[in-house]
Design a protein around this motif. Structure first.
Motif, PDB file in Angstrom:
ATOM      1  N   TYR A 172       0.887  -1.171   0.000  1.00  0.00           N
ATOM      2  CA  TYR A 172       0.000   0.000   0.000  1.00  0.00           C
ATOM      3  C   TYR A 172       0.915   1.208   0.000  1.00  0.00           C
ATOM      4  N   GLN A 176      -8.541  13.289   4.849  1.00  0.00           N
ATOM      5  CA  GLN A 176      -8.325  11.916   4.377  1.00  0.00           C
ATOM      6  C   GLN A 176      -7.522  11.060   5.361  1.00  0.00           C
ATOM      7  N   ASP A 186      -8.931   7.898   7.574  1.00  0.00           N
ATOM      8  CA  ASP A 186      -9.422   6.760   6.788  1.00  0.00           C
ATOM      9  C   ASP A 186      -8.307   6.114   5.967  1.00  0.00           C
ATOM     10  N   MET A 187      -7.367   6.915   5.482  1.00  0.00           N
ATOM     11  CA  MET A 187      -6.249   6.331   4.749  1.00  0.00           C
ATOM     12  C   MET A 187      -5.329   5.545   5.682  1.00  0.00           C
ATOM     13  N   ASN A 245      -6.396   3.842   8.347  1.00  0.00           N
ATOM     14  CA  ASN A 245      -7.094   2.560   8.504  1.00  0.00           C
ATOM     15  C   ASN A 245      -6.874   1.657   7.298  1.00  0.00           C
ATOM     16  N   GLN A 246      -6.972   2.261   6.110  1.00  0.00           N
ATOM     17  CA  GLN A 246      -6.811   1.474   4.893  1.00  0.00           C
ATOM     18  C   GLN A 246      -5.386   0.925   4.782  1.00  0.00           C
ATOM     19  N   ARG A 286      -4.970  -1.948   7.383  1.00  0.00           N
ATOM     20  CA  ARG A 286      -5.760  -3.104   6.979  1.00  0.00           C
ATOM     21  C   ARG A 286      -5.110  -3.818   5.782  1.00  0.00           C
ATOM     22  N   THR A 287      -4.577  -3.046   4.845  1.00  0.00           N
ATOM     23  CA  THR A 287      -3.919  -3.646   3.684  1.00  0.00           C
ATOM     24  C   THR A 287      -2.633  -4.363   4.092  1.00  0.00           C
ATOM     25  N   SER A 291     -14.521   4.805   8.185  1.00  0.00           N
ATOM     26  CA  SER A 291     -13.951   3.466   8.318  1.00  0.00           C
ATOM     27  C   SER A 291     -13.656   3.188   9.783  1.00  0.00           C
TER      28      SER A 291
END
Length: 533
Positions: A128, A137, A140-141, A143-144, A147-148, A176
């Motif tokens: 990622y 942003q 949430d970024m 978290n992303q 998670r990735t 998220s």
């Protein structure tokens, strides 16, 4: 409605993801985030002296615990220094988060001081890789990214201009959350049935198991015991699969044993269990193979699989145990006997006295003081081969740079181990070449009161490269390295240093190191004999 800085959201989310420490060095493009960390007691900031150490330590922490390792850096040179550790995490498939600073958001793209095209630079090393464009942003970024990292077992890079951390953001409701659902992957019935047919037909099955056996060791051992198969453990699985199990005939390949090499050549069925073993020359020419792995992309990648089972190892082995027929033990007993003779020879090597201390002598002494739950961090070089051959692990944890095989990983691994398990014995085994690549961070272990023992195999030579050059028919060149008084260096850092030129010195040093409340370096002078002869 919440009205807080974006940086404070990052702190709260890191805590929700159970992050309790991170590795970094303060600097220009992360100062606003450092201010948020200053106000937070639940996340420990470990100040390292080189960002490569931080990234390697984050990767080692993830390898040891299964939890995400976190590191951070400034833009430009700090970001460049992270790359080695991030590639190590990617190759060894562990989750790491790198929070990377960038020049002010209004100056991105203007070729500002220390500005690099970070997104391009991290494109290959990260699973990622995104730059935050606006403060809203960031939560949430983050978290992303995390998670990735967990989902794809690799490093996630989040690039953030420092001014964005201090911006206030308003959130009516989060987009998220910090929840990651772990998939449960089970084998298909038809794949198990096809595998059972191959196993029941085989007379000489061999199981090659890897670090995917973590969490499934009891099932793995029950399986090899039922089918009476010799067990070969990949080197990264050392400490997970006990060296002393009667079916275990050693590692395979350059780091392996002669019995393992011979059994694999004679095998009429290869069962690859949780491993992506890449060295085709050590595998059979044309034996059928069953490959079990959680990642379908790996199945058949390095050896032509006859049957592939995409599954976690534990349920796949459990299904096979219940379905296969017991076998006779002739093939197994043959190689158990060969392994016993091999071990007896190794024991003779360790007991044989010589004028100059030899590497196997060092490992014999380390074995004597090793706690049952110790953590061993191994560097890369000839010390890797000596350790593979002579050090026996049962339930101790073991961490190394497996696929990237980067020198300099031993000390960062020890730092991460002591942070993860403060009450456990931590020993790093490293060559003088590997240790000197990042030894400045021994002072980090001192600063944070991380008692550990660093054993430096000192032969003033890059031994493994010398042998490789000679194997190609070339004269050895530029493999000698200038000597360093590592014991004096340790003392200069505020730690403890011992010099060992014989086994008696070493034994005494190891005993004192085990009782020390400070980090210790043992400068062990060893004969410069090749591990491959």
């Amino acid at each position: 409605m919440f009205d807080r800085t974006a940086g404070s959201y990052v702190i709260e989310l890191l805590k929700e993801w159970n992050v309790d420490h991170l590795y970094g060095m303060p600097g220009d493009s992360i100062n606003e985030f450092m201010e948020e960390l200053r106000k937070e007691q639940a996340i420990r900031f470990i100040q390292i002296r080189h960002e490569e150490t931080g990234a390697l330590a984050a990767a080692a922490y993830a390898k040891l615990t299964g939890r995400i390792g976190v590191c951070m850096s400034i833009a430009g040179p700090g970001a460049v220094h992270l790359q080695n550790g991030l590639y190590d995490a990617k190759k060894d498939k562990v989750p790491v988060l790198a929070i990377v600073g960038q020049v002010e958001s209004t100056k991105v793209g203007t070729d500002n001081f220390q500005e690099l095209k970070l997104e391009s630079m991290f494109e290959d090393s990260a699973v990622y890789n995104r730059r935050v464009q606006a403060a809203d942003q960031l939560p949430d970024m983050l978290n992303q990214a995390i998670r990735t990292a967990y989902a794809e077992n690799g490093p996630a890079v989040l690039i953030v201009s420092d001014d964005l951390f201090s911006e206030k953001i308003k959130r009516d409701a989060p987009l998220s959350s910090s929840v990651f659902a772990v998939p449960k992957i089970r084998p298909a019935d038809e794949d198990i049935a096809a595998a059972v047919k191959l196993i029941d037909a085989a007379k000489k099955p061999v199981v090659l198991a890897g670090k995917g056996a973590k969490g499934a060791v009891e099932d793995l051992l029950a399986f090899v015991e039922k089918v009476k198969a010799p067990l070969i453990a990949s080197f990264p699985s050392k400490g997970t699969i006990p060296d002393g199990h009667p079916h275990n005939i050693g590692h395979l390949g350059q780091l392996g044993t002669k019995p393992a090499e011979e059994a694999m050549k004679e095998a009429d069925l290869v069962i690859l269990a949780g491993t992506a073993y890449p060295y085709r020359q050590f595998l059979p020419k044309d034996a059928p193979a069953i490959h079990i792995d959680i990642d379908p992309k790996v199945i058949g990648k390095y050896y032509p699989a006859t049957v592939g089972i995409a599954s976690e190892l534990k349920p796949a082995l459990s299904a096979l145990i219940g379905a296969v027929q017991p076998k006779d033990a002739d093939f197994l007993e043959k190689y158990k006997g060969k392994r016993e003779k091999w071990d007896n020879q190794l024991q003779e090597d360790m007991e044989k006295e010589s004028e100059v201390m030899q590497p196997q002598h060092v490992l014999a002494e380390v074995q004597l003081i090793l706690d049952p739950d110790a953590v061993v961090s191994l560097d890369v070089g000839s010390v890797t081969i000596w350790t593979a051959r002579y050090l026996k692990l049962a339930k101790q944890q073991f961490v190394l740079s497996a696929w990237l095989a980067t020198m300099g990983c031993g000390l960062p691994g020890a730092i991460a181990a002591k942070i993860a398990y403060p009450d456990k014995q931590v020993i790093a085994l490293t060559g003088d070449g590997g240790f000197s690549m990042g030894m400045q961070d021994f002072v980090t272990a001192v600063k944070y009161n991380l008692p550990m023992t660093i054993v430096v195999f000192n032969n003033q030579k890059i031994q493994l490269i010398e042998h490789e050059q000679q194997n190609k028919g070339n004269p050895a060149t530029n493999v000698e390295i200038a000597n360093i008084d590592f014991a004096a260096f340790a003392a200069a850092c505020g730690g403890v240093g011992y010099t060992a030129r014989n086994r008696a010195d070493l034994r005494n040093a190891l005993e004192m190191a085990k009782q020390s409340s400070k980090p210790v370096v043992i400068d062990a002078y060893v004969e410069d004999i090749s591990p491959l002869e």
